[in-house]
Design a protein around this motif. Sequence first.
Motif, PDB file in Angstrom:
ATOM      1  N   MET A   1      46.257  30.097  40.856  1.00  0.00           N
ATOM      2  CA  MET A   1      46.550  30.453  39.481  1.00  0.00           C
ATOM      3  C   MET A   1      46.722  31.968  39.411  1.00  0.00           C
ATOM      4  SD  MET A   1      44.200  30.184  36.038  1.00  0.00           S
ATOM      5  CE  MET A   1      44.190  28.438  35.984  1.00  0.00           C
ATOM      6  N   LEU A   2      47.777  32.377  38.769  1.00  0.00           N
ATOM      7  CA  LEU A   2      48.019  33.792  38.530  1.00  0.00           C
ATOM      8  C   LEU A   2      47.370  34.165  37.202  1.00  0.00           C
ATOM      9  CD1 LEU A   2      49.515  36.462  39.143  1.00  0.00           C
ATOM     10  CD2 LEU A   2      51.457  35.514  37.875  1.00  0.00           C
ATOM     11  N   VAL A   3      46.588  35.231  37.189  1.00  0.00           N
ATOM     12  CA  VAL A   3      45.938  35.693  35.969  1.00  0.00           C
ATOM     13  C   VAL A   3      46.493  37.074  35.636  1.00  0.00           C
ATOM     14  CG1 VAL A   3      43.743  36.305  34.878  1.00  0.00           C
ATOM     15  CG2 VAL A   3      43.841  34.402  36.507  1.00  0.00           C
ATOM     16  N   LEU A   4      47.021  37.210  34.415  1.00  0.00           N
ATOM     17  CA  LEU A   4      47.603  38.477  33.971  1.00  0.00           C
ATOM     18  C   LEU A   4      46.928  38.928  32.684  1.00  0.00           C
ATOM     19  CD1 LEU A   4      51.377  37.569  34.372  1.00  0.00           C
ATOM     20  CD2 LEU A   4      50.006  38.945  35.922  1.00  0.00           C
ATOM     21  N   ALA A   5      46.758  40.221  32.528  1.00  0.00           N
ATOM     22  CA  ALA A   5      46.266  40.773  31.270  1.00  0.00           C
ATOM     23  C   ALA A   5      47.472  41.259  30.468  1.00  0.00           C
ATOM     24  CB  ALA A   5      45.316  41.933  31.545  1.00  0.00           C
ATOM     25  N   ARG A   6      47.514  40.906  29.208  1.00  0.00           N
ATOM     26  CA  ARG A   6      48.598  41.335  28.323  1.00  0.00           C
ATOM     27  C   ARG A   6      47.991  41.841  27.035  1.00  0.00           C
ATOM     28  NH1 ARG A   6      52.919  42.736  30.211  1.00  0.00           N
ATOM     29  NH2 ARG A   6      51.257  43.558  31.416  1.00  0.00           N
TER      30      ARG A   6
END
Length: 76
Positions: A1-6
């Motif tokens: 799973m790719l986790v990104l902060a936005r």
Amino acid sequence: MLVLARKLNESIVIGDDIVVKVISIDKGVVKLGIDAPKSISIMRNELLEDVKDSNIASSKEVSLDDVSLLRSLIKK
């Protein structure tokens, strides 16, 4: 799973034609806007789980009488 902060109003792009944008953040709730082709199905995971659980429950409700009735209909 790719986790990104936005942050608010920032987006991510998936593939060539799916954009996920952070619309609002309020009291720990994040609202996302998803722009995708109509051919792509988008559904909340909890709804998918409810449908799956309902299908499993329905399949367990089949009685031997139902199976016998189905067999008699197939023979006709």
